[in-house]
Every structure is written in C-alpha cells, then in structure tokens.
Scaffold this active site. Structure first.
Site, PDB file in Angstrom:
ATOM      1  N   GLU A  85       0.845  -1.192   0.000  1.00 49.28           N
ATOM      2  CA  GLU A  85       0.000   0.000   0.000  1.00 49.28           C
ATOM      3  C   GLU A  85       0.882   1.244   0.000  1.00 49.28           C
ATOM      4  O   GLU A  85       0.424   2.338   0.294  1.00 49.28           O
ATOM      5  CB  GLU A  85      -0.963  -0.012   1.176  1.00 49.28           C
ATOM      6  CG  GLU A  85      -0.335  -0.036   2.544  1.00 49.28           C
ATOM      7  CD  GLU A  85      -1.403   0.038   3.630  1.00 49.28           C
ATOM      8  OE1 GLU A  85      -1.954  -1.027   3.955  1.00 49.28           O
ATOM      9  OE2 GLU A  85      -1.681   1.133   4.127  1.00 49.28           O
ATOM     10  N   CYS A 117      -3.317  -4.278   4.196  1.00 52.08           N
ATOM     11  CA  CYS A 117      -2.200  -5.107   4.671  1.00 52.08           C
ATOM     12  C   CYS A 117      -2.253  -6.566   4.212  1.00 52.08           C
ATOM     13  O   CYS A 117      -1.377  -7.355   4.598  1.00 52.08           O
ATOM     14  CB  CYS A 117      -2.133  -5.066   6.195  1.00 52.08           C
ATOM     15  SG  CYS A 117      -1.756  -3.446   6.848  1.00 52.08           S
ATOM     16  N   HIS A 240      -1.872 -11.315  11.599  1.00 48.79           N
ATOM     17  CA  HIS A 240      -1.456  -9.953  11.269  1.00 48.79           C
ATOM     18  C   HIS A 240      -1.151  -9.219  12.578  1.00 48.79           C
ATOM     19  O   HIS A 240      -1.808  -9.440  13.592  1.00 48.79           O
ATOM     20  CB  HIS A 240      -2.551  -9.241  10.474  1.00 48.79           C
ATOM     21  CG  HIS A 240      -2.223  -7.812  10.183  1.00 48.79           C
ATOM     22  ND1 HIS A 240      -1.054  -7.441   9.568  1.00 48.79           N
ATOM     23  CD2 HIS A 240      -2.894  -6.650  10.443  1.00 48.79           C
ATOM     24  CE1 HIS A 240      -1.026  -6.120   9.442  1.00 48.79           C
ATOM     25  NE2 HIS A 240      -2.124  -5.625   9.970  1.00 48.79           N
TER      26      HIS A 240
END
Lengths: 354, 143
Positions: A85, A117, A240
């Site tokens: 990103e 992400c 994550h």
C-alpha cells in the site's frame, strides 16, 4: 484432505527489515502522548527505511533471499506479484522493476496488488492457485511496505517498513507445504487512504472488533470447518500484527495459547510492516519449526479481509535456513535514530533549496 | 519540491540512457576474457588487457570487501537527503575492484576490509512526478 493447494508449498522464503529503529517513547515524548501509550500498544520500537529505500528495494532484497533459499534459477520463476500500500508509483508496476533486477523470466505474469495489509497474502493465494493448476511451475509472492502515518497520529507508533517474499512451487520441493487456504472478505470502513492523500485515515472504533477480530476469527473458523482441524492441531499461530497486543487477543478468542503465537510475534521490535507483517512472522517460524509441525497463518487487511492458511513444515526447511539472512539476523542488526532523522528518511520534512 | 507546471515536467535525467543500460544498473556485469583469462569491469565488447574481442559477460556474485573509501560532504541536488555520501572501492569476490556507493553504515565505523554486498537502492529521481532510477549500492553483509 484432498485440496488443490495441497500440491503446492513454500520452496524458499526471505525477509528484509531496514537497519534503522525509532523508539516508541521518542514519538510519545515529541507529540505529548501519555508515556504509557507504547506499552498499551505492545510496541518498543519500529523499523525505519533509509532515505534511498522503498517498497521496491526492500521487496527486491526479500525476494533475492527467497530465491537463494529455493535454490532455483530466477529464470524458472513465471509470476511476480507484489502486495503493497506504499507503491513508489501510483501507475508503473513494482513487479517489473523487481523482476528484471532479479533476472526473473520475462515470460512472466506480473502485477501489483492492493488490499491494505493483506495484498501480499492475496499474492500468496494467487501463486498457490497458478502452481496448483499447473499454469506455472514457480511463482514469487512479495509483501512490502514503507507504511505511512500522519505525524502525531496514534498510527505513527507502529507504521514501519519491511518486506517478505516467498517462492512457491510444487509440494515435493517444499520447505513447508500448503494444507488448506481460505479467505473471508466483507466491505468494512476501518482504514483507508484516498487518491492524492499522503496519509491514511482510520475509522476509530471500527479497527478492532468489526475489522481485525471479526475477519480473522471468521477466516480461521472457516478453515477449521472446511478441514476439520482444531486449534490444538497447530504448533504455531501467526496473525497480522498491527500492534503487539491484537495477535495475542485474537489467539485467545480462538482458543490458541499465547505460547504458540509468541515465536512469530515481531511487531514489538519492528512495528507493523503492513503487507509484510504476518509474512515476516511466518518466516521467523519457518526458521525454527521442526518437520511435521503445523503452522496457522492468518494475515488481515483493512477494508476488510483475512486469509487463513494451514502449512506443514517438511524436512527440507532446516537446511535452507542459513542460505540467506534470517529474521533474527535482521532483528539484531539495528541502529537507533532520532525523530528528526526519521522525519527526513520518510519524507515528512524536505530540505528547501529556495 | 517543485511546484509549477514548468518545474514538474522537466526530467533532469535521461530515461533512454537508463533504459538502455538497465542491465548494468541492476546487476554487476563483468567482462571475462576467453583469451588471456582476465576479468574486468564494466561489461564491454573488448578485453582492456589484451584487446581480444573473445569475451563473455558474466554476473558477479554481488559480494566483496571494502578496499578504501572517502566520505563526501559535497552537496548536489541528487544527494540532497543522503548526506554525507560514502564512496568506496570494493574488491569483488571475483577479484575485480569497482567504485561503489556504500550505505547503511556510519562513517565513523567504516574500516578497510569490511565485507559488503550489493543492494538495490534508489539512485536518483526526477522529483516529484518523474522517473525513479534504481541501481546497486553496497551495504555491510548480514550473512
């Protein structure tokens, strides 16, 4: 389990973490945050890319390490997908630069992916599909970011820089073979960056329960339903890592003890590397896991979605660990910088040539 | 940062020169003479030692040792943010000495004999909207 992804595996892996570190306490002091803010986020320091680094240069390093560990010639790679990103160009693929600089076959599929992400994780899914269908022999999935945060925003404590890459190919050559992969996606307004905006915005209360926790628990539960696996079947769990606390909390919700999460938890020492976050954690686990051990990996991306993957480590992994720098090598190589140096490196301030 | 249309449309660097030579920016390509056996840098069609055209272009491993260096405080527009610059002579593992920029090391901790490896970095860019030029610099080896 007879799933298509079972024909594929991670042949080689590689990471990149920049040398420079900024202490979270420096950010708290500069902007007048409560001094306990870093500990409430579970963050000590974050990795900062140098002024001449970006998601292309870091992705190149991670990918070159992955190719070294895979032990194959770059010409055999037929796909390069880059999840980021923080692309250096809004229009001009990162994958063309990385692929040519690595010497990857020019007869390759190449594209950049964006899904906050989890674009790097989507890259993994795409390469797994292409290999399992027989369309390609080997492919490269890269997650790389120089994450941006508005100066003074709470995101600035964690937004950091790093990359991870995987050469994915046939299961017979794999260091870890895929057992099952599923994805869960919804339209959720938790985090975004509009075209032309330098920094992202986040939807305050949306980032936790409706976004991170809902999507990861949903994808992992879907994986369990489809495979019949249970939390106790996994030796490691990697999620994550937007901060140092969320991965432990989501593990608790899923009935996974923190001892299975801690080996892959890197955010407290390098920050949230966005598209590389869970993938660096997976790489760290691959560097210590034993043959036959099962790894749960669940990246997350705002917007929002999560993939849940089950991998089984093979007897080929340990011999490949020292073929390239390990995650521990990068964690221990660090030089502290102050906020001013960080601001210059990440183009928050510019020299005026006036 | 440039502002006006006239400023932002100007490309300071030559896109065509970079594009033609991109293989030499992305890889360290050496000239191996098949007559006298010597290896030289950069890649070329003729051996600089014996003049033979019987040469082969080979890729270096990218690892080497710092032979000597200088720290440059001379400021140019391209070096605006990366100051001071460290320019070194690197003896590649293939035996050839090449000039190269050294990054990720404090000037005070530089020493001859430092093991270094080639890393892809931003060399320069036509800011704010032009092309970014990538190429190899050298950084202390991790492993």
């Amino acid at each position: 389990m007879d799933r298509p992804e079972g024909k594929t595996g991670i042949i080689g892996w590689g990471v990149y973490i920049p040398r420079y570190r900024l202490k979270a306490s420096d950010i708290a002091k500069l902007w007048g945050f409560d001094p306990t803010t870093p500990s409430s986020l579970g963050i000590h320091e974050k990795a900062v890319a140098a002024v001449d680094e970006d998601s292309i240069t870091m992705g190149w390093y991670a990918a070159s390490s992955a190719i070294k560990r895979a032990g194959i010639k770059p010409e055999k790679i037929e796909a390069v997908f880059v999840g980021s990103e923080s692309k250096p160009y809004a229009v001009k693929p990162s994958g063309t630069v990385i692929g040519d600089a690595l010497g990857v076959s020019r007869k390759r599929l190449t594209t950049d992916l964006e899904f906050a992400c989890r674009a790097g994780s989507e890259a993994v899914r795409l390469v797994v599909s292409l290999v399992s269908s027989g369309t390609i022999g080997y492919g490269l999935a890269i997650g790389s970011d120089t994450a941006q945060a508005n100066p003074g925003d709470v995101l600035e404590f964690t937004a950091s820089s790093g990359a991870a890459a995987f050469v994915i190919g046939p299961a017979e050559d794999a260091a870890a073979r895929f057992e099952a992969v599923v994805t869960y996606v919804t339209d959720t307004p938790d985090f975004w960056r509009r075209e032309g905006s330098k920094y992202p915005m986040h939807g305050e209360g949306f980032t936790g329960e409706p976004a991170y926790f809902h999507h990861i628990t949903s994808s992992v539960n879907l994986l369990m339903e489809e495979t019949g696996l249970r939390p106790e079947d996994f030796d490691y769990a990697v999620f994550h890592q937007p901060n140092g606390k969320y991965p432990l909390r989501v593990a608790s919700k899923l009935g996974i003890p923190k001892e299975k999460v801690l080996p892959g938890l890197v955010t407290p020492w390098i920050g949230n590397t966005y598209n590389a976050s869970a993938l660096i954690g997976l790489s760290k686990v691959l560097e210590e896991a034993k043959p036959g051990q099962r790894i749960l990996v669940a990246p997350f991306g705002s917007g929002a979605g999560s993939d849940a993957m089950s991998l089984i480590v093979t007897d080929k992994a340990s011999a490949r660990v020292n073929e390239a720098p390990t995650v521990e090598d990068f964690l221990s190589r660090k030089t502290y910088i102050d906020y001013a140096e960080y601001a210059k490196s990440r183009h928050i301030i510019w020299r005026n040539w006036g | 940062m440039a502002g006006s249309f006239e400023e932002v449309r100007i490309m300071k660097n030559s896109i065509s020169i970079f594009w033609r030579k991109r293989s030499d920016f992305y890889k360290i390509r050496l000239t191996k003479c098949l007559e006298c056996g010597k290896v030289s840098f950069p890649s070329r069609t003729k051996c600089p030692y014996c003049g033979s055209k019987n040469v082969r272009i080979v890729e270096a491993s990218g690892k080497g040792t710092l032979v000597n260096y200088t720290v440059s405080y001379y400021r140019t527009e391209d070096s605006d943010e990366l100051q001071p610059r460290i320019i070194g002579l690197v003896k590649l593992d293939e035996g050839v000495i090449i000039p190269a920029e050294i990054v990720d090391v404090d000037p005070d901790s530089l020493r001859k004999g430092l093991r270094v490896e080639a890393v892809l970095r931003r060399l320069k860019s036509d800011d704010p909207f032009g092309l970014i030029y990538y190429g190899l610099k050298f950084s202390p080896v991790l492993k």
